[in-house]
Design a protein around this motif. Structure first.
Motif, PDB file in Angstrom:
ATOM      1  N   PRO A 195       0.804  -1.231   0.000  1.00 14.60           N
ATOM      2  CA  PRO A 195       0.000   0.000   0.000  1.00 14.60           C
ATOM      3  C   PRO A 195       0.828   1.268   0.000  1.00 14.60           C
ATOM      4  N   VAL A 196       2.079   1.213   0.459  1.00  7.40           N
ATOM      5  CA  VAL A 196       2.922   2.407   0.504  1.00  7.40           C
ATOM      6  C   VAL A 196       3.362   2.812  -0.898  1.00  7.40           C
ATOM      7  N   THR A 197       3.824   1.840  -1.689  1.00  7.55           N
ATOM      8  CA  THR A 197       4.288   2.136  -3.048  1.00  7.55           C
ATOM      9  C   THR A 197       3.167   2.073  -4.069  1.00  7.55           C
ATOM     10  N   GLY A 198       2.027   1.472  -3.709  1.00 11.68           N
ATOM     11  CA  GLY A 198       0.928   1.325  -4.649  1.00 11.68           C
ATOM     12  C   GLY A 198       1.096   0.165  -5.597  1.00 11.68           C
ATOM     13  N   GLU A 199       2.166  -0.612  -5.454  1.00 11.33           N
ATOM     14  CA  GLU A 199       2.397  -1.751  -6.343  1.00 11.33           C
ATOM     15  C   GLU A 199       1.460  -2.897  -5.980  1.00 11.33           C
ATOM     16  N   GLU A 200       0.884  -3.528  -6.981  1.00 15.28           N
ATOM     17  CA  GLU A 200      -0.050  -4.627  -6.764  1.00 15.28           C
ATOM     18  C   GLU A 200       0.186  -5.714  -7.802  1.00 15.28           C
ATOM     19  N   SER A 201       0.174  -6.945  -7.347  1.00 20.07           N
ATOM     20  CA  SER A 201       0.383  -8.069  -8.254  1.00 20.07           C
ATOM     21  C   SER A 201      -0.890  -8.346  -9.042  1.00 20.07           C
ATOM     22  N   ALA A 202      -0.741  -9.097 -10.110  1.00 24.20           N
ATOM     23  CA  ALA A 202      -1.907  -9.547 -10.859  1.00 24.20           C
ATOM     24  C   ALA A 202      -2.705 -10.529 -10.010  1.00 24.20           C
ATOM     25  N   ALA A 203      -4.006 -10.567 -10.218  1.00 24.04           N
ATOM     26  CA  ALA A 203      -4.863 -11.470  -9.456  1.00 24.04           C
ATOM     27  C   ALA A 203      -4.571 -12.917  -9.848  1.00 24.04           C
ATOM     28  N   ILE A 204      -4.402 -13.765  -8.856  1.00 23.52           N
ATOM     29  CA  ILE A 204      -4.136 -15.189  -9.068  1.00 23.52           C
ATOM     30  C   ILE A 204      -5.388 -15.966  -8.712  1.00 23.52           C
ATOM     31  N   PRO A 205      -5.956 -16.721  -9.644  1.00 19.06           N
ATOM     32  CA  PRO A 205      -7.182 -17.478  -9.335  1.00 19.06           C
ATOM     33  C   PRO A 205      -6.940 -18.521  -8.252  1.00 19.06           C
ATOM     34  N   CYS A 206      -7.919 -18.679  -7.376  1.00 22.18           N
ATOM     35  CA  CYS A 206      -7.889 -19.732  -6.366  1.00 22.18           C
ATOM     36  C   CYS A 206      -8.593 -20.972  -6.913  1.00 22.18           C
ATOM     37  N   PRO A 207      -8.321 -22.137  -6.357  1.00 24.18           N
ATOM     38  CA  PRO A 207      -9.066 -23.333  -6.761  1.00 24.18           C
ATOM     39  C   PRO A 207     -10.556 -23.113  -6.558  1.00 24.18           C
ATOM     40  N   PRO A 208     -11.396 -23.748  -7.369  1.00 22.47           N
ATOM     41  CA  PRO A 208     -12.851 -23.539  -7.280  1.00 22.47           C
ATOM     42  C   PRO A 208     -13.367 -23.865  -5.884  1.00 22.47           C
ATOM     43  N   GLU A 209     -14.371 -23.104  -5.449  1.00 15.78           N
ATOM     44  CA  GLU A 209     -15.006 -23.332  -4.157  1.00 15.78           C
ATOM     45  C   GLU A 209     -16.507 -23.471  -4.360  1.00 15.78           C
ATOM     46  N   SER A 210     -17.089 -24.368  -3.586  1.00  9.76           N
ATOM     47  CA  SER A 210     -18.536 -24.531  -3.643  1.00  9.76           C
ATOM     48  C   SER A 210     -19.171 -23.692  -2.550  1.00  9.76           C
ATOM     49  N   LEU A 211     -20.486 -23.806  -2.398  1.00  6.23           N
ATOM     50  CA  LEU A 211     -21.190 -23.062  -1.373  1.00  6.23           C
ATOM     51  C   LEU A 211     -20.721 -23.478   0.014  1.00  6.23           C
ATOM     52  N   SER A 212     -20.764 -22.534   0.955  1.00  5.17           N
ATOM     53  CA  SER A 212     -20.383 -22.858   2.319  1.00  5.17           C
ATOM     54  C   SER A 212     -21.385 -23.801   2.966  1.00  5.17           C
ATOM     55  N   TRP A 213     -22.648 -23.667   2.579  1.00  7.57           N
ATOM     56  CA  TRP A 213     -23.678 -24.529   3.149  1.00  7.57           C
ATOM     57  C   TRP A 213     -24.557 -25.093   2.033  1.00  7.57           C
ATOM     58  N   ASP A 214     -24.951 -26.349   2.187  1.00  7.61           N
ATOM     59  CA  ASP A 214     -25.962 -26.954   1.330  1.00  7.61           C
ATOM     60  C   ASP A 214     -27.115 -27.336   2.244  1.00  7.61           C
ATOM     61  N   TYR A 215     -28.123 -26.453   2.312  1.00  7.13           N
ATOM     62  CA  TYR A 215     -29.189 -26.639   3.288  1.00  7.13           C
ATOM     63  C   TYR A 215     -30.035 -27.879   3.010  1.00  7.13           C
ATOM     64  N   HIS A 216     -30.080 -28.316   1.777  1.00  6.90           N
ATOM     65  CA  HIS A 216     -30.910 -29.465   1.434  1.00  6.90           C
ATOM     66  C   HIS A 216     -30.229 -30.765   1.838  1.00  6.90           C
ATOM     67  N   GLY A 217     -28.922 -30.859   1.574  1.00  3.51           N
ATOM     68  CA  GLY A 217     -28.240 -32.112   1.865  1.00  3.51           C
ATOM     69  C   GLY A 217     -27.508 -32.126   3.193  1.00  3.51           C
ATOM     70  N   GLY A 218     -27.372 -30.957   3.839  1.00  6.67           N
ATOM     71  CA  GLY A 218     -26.677 -30.907   5.109  1.00  6.67           C
ATOM     72  C   GLY A 218     -25.169 -30.855   4.978  1.00  6.67           C
ATOM     73  N   TYR A 219     -24.654 -30.637   3.776  1.00  6.35           N
ATOM     74  CA  TYR A 219     -23.212 -30.557   3.574  1.00  6.35           C
ATOM     75  C   TYR A 219     -22.707 -29.183   3.989  1.00  6.35           C
ATOM     76  N   ARG A 220     -21.471 -29.157   4.422  1.00  3.56           N
ATOM     77  CA  ARG A 220     -20.856 -27.904   4.826  1.00  3.56           C
ATOM     78  C   ARG A 220     -19.420 -27.863   4.309  1.00  3.56           C
ATOM     79  N   ARG A 221     -18.975 -26.687   3.905  1.00  4.96           N
ATOM     80  CA  ARG A 221     -17.624 -26.538   3.379  1.00  4.96           C
ATOM     81  C   ARG A 221     -16.990 -25.281   3.966  1.00  4.96           C
ATOM     82  N   VAL A 222     -15.755 -25.410   4.436  1.00  3.12           N
ATOM     83  CA  VAL A 222     -14.999 -24.289   5.001  1.00  3.12           C
ATOM     84  C   VAL A 222     -13.651 -24.230   4.306  1.00  3.12           C
ATOM     85  N   VAL A 223     -13.264 -23.033   3.863  1.00  7.83           N
ATOM     86  CA  VAL A 223     -11.976 -22.840   3.209  1.00  7.83           C
ATOM     87  C   VAL A 223     -11.229 -21.738   3.961  1.00  7.83           C
TER      88      VAL A 223
END
Length: 418
Positions: free
Chosen positions: A135-163
């Motif tokens: 933030p001091v120099t204003g330099e910023e790297s290019a955005a690097i994609p993260c691995p795909p993520e699903s929903l944090s909650w699946d209310y129908h199936g009861g699945y949960r995911r935390v990253v």
């Protein structure tokens, strides 16, 4: 012009060698001190580091644009004024969306900020990205994609995911790395199980790579509230039982996960509530327990890893010590919460209070409480209730999605690693 003797096989006039060193980033000079005693002495004498005290960086996550506030240090003569930077989402379409993209702070290292741009459902095809900024120099790297993520909650199936993400720097290799821990819970088992651990080295063509987690050697579950913390070149997290700490040494070339025993008190807790943090540059664990004789308070014991443990091979057994205890109200609205991962700052313990002022306005306050000698674990400051005498450090009101988190910060003009 004196010449450097070749006790390490290197011959170069000393003045020329110093000129080369002065053109290198401070982090590189730290690594070169490890080459030999002569290099160490020469770097210490001719290229001393400018002594800069660590400040507190408070990060407020807000839909569309977040803000980082570096607090002025009143104890420093050159403490300066409060600094503030805004970080907007990389997705222009999400900036005005009601549940827009949220820029979160993964962590800070040597004055660099690692940001995670989490895009909402309308842009789920784009997915979250990682970027490093000075933030001091204003330099910023290019955005690097993260691995795909699903929903944090699946209310129908009861699945949960935390990253979970963490940002770290290894002082020997001089490499910056981002660690991603992905966990999934499937019915009827509610315990989170780690399905992948990935590391991103920020240099050259940065790519995510999988880190093997030995299933037979350790419990591969994940503690819901433990978090992922990087301290002194190693990344840590707790298993679901909170009886072991997983450790990933960021300096290992083959990067593998090891484990060691958690603080002994956790073995007797059936459902421990605990969180990893840092205490004066060491790994700490905040263990919250209800007091049978107290209906309005819970005790937070602060444990610190004094030695051993770690993610490398042939490490000695861990040695934990309980520093002190904090009594805090059970209901959030009654008092303050201790901060993590930047829990201590000098002689101060940090805490926060979050309160909804209106439908679209939330008030976030950060406090500091001076506790004296934190290493003693005894005396009048051994038990604090409920952070009495704490002073307000900063207060902000806005539609903050992730509240406020704190990290250490030191201003730098070094270039980005990528």
């Amino acid at each position: 012009m004196a010449e450097a003797d070749n006790d390490d096989g290197f011959i170069l006039p000393t003045d020329a060698f110093v000129e080369v060193l002065l053109r290198l980033p401070t982090s590189s000079r730290r690594r070169f001190r490890l080459v030999s005693k002569r290099w160490r002495d020469l770097i210490n004498e001719r290229t001393p580091e400018r002594l800069v005290r660590t400040k507190i960086l408070a990060f407020f996550s807000e839909a569309g644009a977040s803000r980082a506030v570096v607090l002025a240090d009143d104890d420093q003569q050159d403490g300066g004024d409060e600094q503030e930077w805004r970080f907007r989402s990389s997705c222009i379409d999400c900036r005005t969306y009601e549940y827009g993209a949220v820029v979160r702070l993964v962590g800070t290292c040597n004055g660099l900020l690692c940001l995670r741009d989490y895009l909402p459902l309308p842009c789920h095809r784009i997915g979250p990205t990682i970027a490093v900024v000075n933030p001091v120099t204003g330099e910023e790297s290019a955005a690097i994609p993260c691995p795909p993520e699903s929903l944090s909650w699946d209310y129908h199936g009861g699945y949960r995911r935390v990253v979970e993400f963490s940002f770290g720097y290894h002082p020997t290799t001089g490499k910056y790395k981002v660690v991603r821990v992905s966990c999934t819970s499937e019915p009827p088992n509610k315990r989170l199980e780690i399905d992948s651990v990935q590391v991103l080295t920020l240099e050259g063509k940065s790519e995510w790579r999988a880190v093997p987690v030995p299933v037979l050697a350790m419990d591969t579950s994940y503690h819901d509230t433990g978090g992922v913390v990087t301290v002194d070149g190693s990344t840590y997290w707790l298993n679901a039982r909170a009886d072991h700490v997983a450790a990933l040494d960021l300096g290992d070339d083959d990067e593998r996960v090891a484990s060691f025993a958690a603080p002994p008190c956790l073995e007797v807790l059936q459902v421990p509530t605990c969180q990893l943090t840092t205490v004066h540059g060491r790994l700490g664990v905040l263990v919250t327990r209800r007091q049978p004789a107290m209906t309005e308070a819970a005790k937070v014991n602060v444990w610190v890893l004094e030695s051993g443990g770690g993610g490398g091979r042939r490490r000695p057994p861990p040695r934990w010590s309980r520093r002190w205890s904090i009594l805090q109200p059970i209901a959030a609205w009654q008092g303050r919460w201790v901060m993590s991962p930047h829990f201590t700052h000098g002689e101060y313990v940090l805490s926060k209070q979050e309160e909804n002022k209106a439908w679209s306005a939330r008030e976030r306050c950060l406090y500091g409480r001076k506790v004296g000698d934190l290493a003693s674990g005894s005396g009048k400051d051994a038990e604090l209730w409920p952070l009495e005498g704490a002073e307000e450090i900063i207060m902000r009101t806005g539609d903050y999605d992730g509240g406020v988190v704190t990290f250490p910060y030191v201003e730098t003009t070094e270039p980005l690693p990528i």
